[in-house]
Design a protein around this motif. Structure first.
Motif, short mmCIF file in Angstrom:
data_model
loop_
_atom_site.label_atom_id
_atom_site.label_comp_id
_atom_site.label_asym_id
_atom_site.label_seq_id
_atom_site.Cartn_x
_atom_site.Cartn_y
_atom_site.Cartn_z
N UNK A 88 0.86 -1.18 0.00
CA UNK A 88 0.00 0.00 0.00
C UNK A 88 0.90 1.24 0.00
N UNK A 89 0.75 2.04 -1.05
CA UNK A 89 1.61 3.20 -1.25
C UNK A 89 0.80 4.48 -1.03
N UNK A 90 1.32 5.40 -0.20
CA UNK A 90 0.59 6.65 0.04
C UNK A 90 0.59 7.56 -1.19
N UNK A 91 -0.35 8.48 -1.22
CA UNK A 91 -0.48 9.38 -2.37
C UNK A 91 0.76 10.25 -2.55
N UNK A 92 1.36 10.71 -1.48
CA UNK A 92 2.54 11.58 -1.55
C UNK A 92 3.81 10.75 -1.47
N UNK A 93 4.03 9.89 -2.43
CA UNK A 93 5.19 9.01 -2.40
C UNK A 93 6.34 9.55 -3.24
N UNK A 94 7.54 9.10 -2.92
CA UNK A 94 8.72 9.45 -3.71
C UNK A 94 8.98 8.39 -4.77
N UNK A 95 8.20 7.33 -4.75
CA UNK A 95 8.42 6.19 -5.65
C UNK A 95 7.67 6.41 -6.96
#
Length: 64
Positions: free
Chosen positions: A33-40
């Motif tokens: 689960x990846x947050x909306x403000x990701x660096x990825x």
């Protein structure tokens, strides 16, 4: 060994640390689960992670 595991990422996590966490996970099926403000944001990086998970015989589901 657990069959499924969910991993929640923080917005600051980098691709290298994510790959290491996935490799250490014992589960065969992993939900990431990846947050909306990701660096990825790198498509190449995600392809490398996907290829590595296939090598390890793991299924990866990414929720963003």
């Amino acid at each position: 060994m657990a069959d499924e595991q969910t991993i929640y990422l923080s917005p600051e996590e980098e691709l290298t640390s994510v790959r290491e966490r996935l490799e250490r996970t014992q589960a065969r099926r992993i939900t990431l689960v990846i947050p909306q403000q990701t660096q990825l944001r790198s498509h190449v990086g995600w392809r490398l992670i996907h290829a590595r998970m296939r090598e390890l015989g793991k299924e990866l589901l990414v929720i963003s």
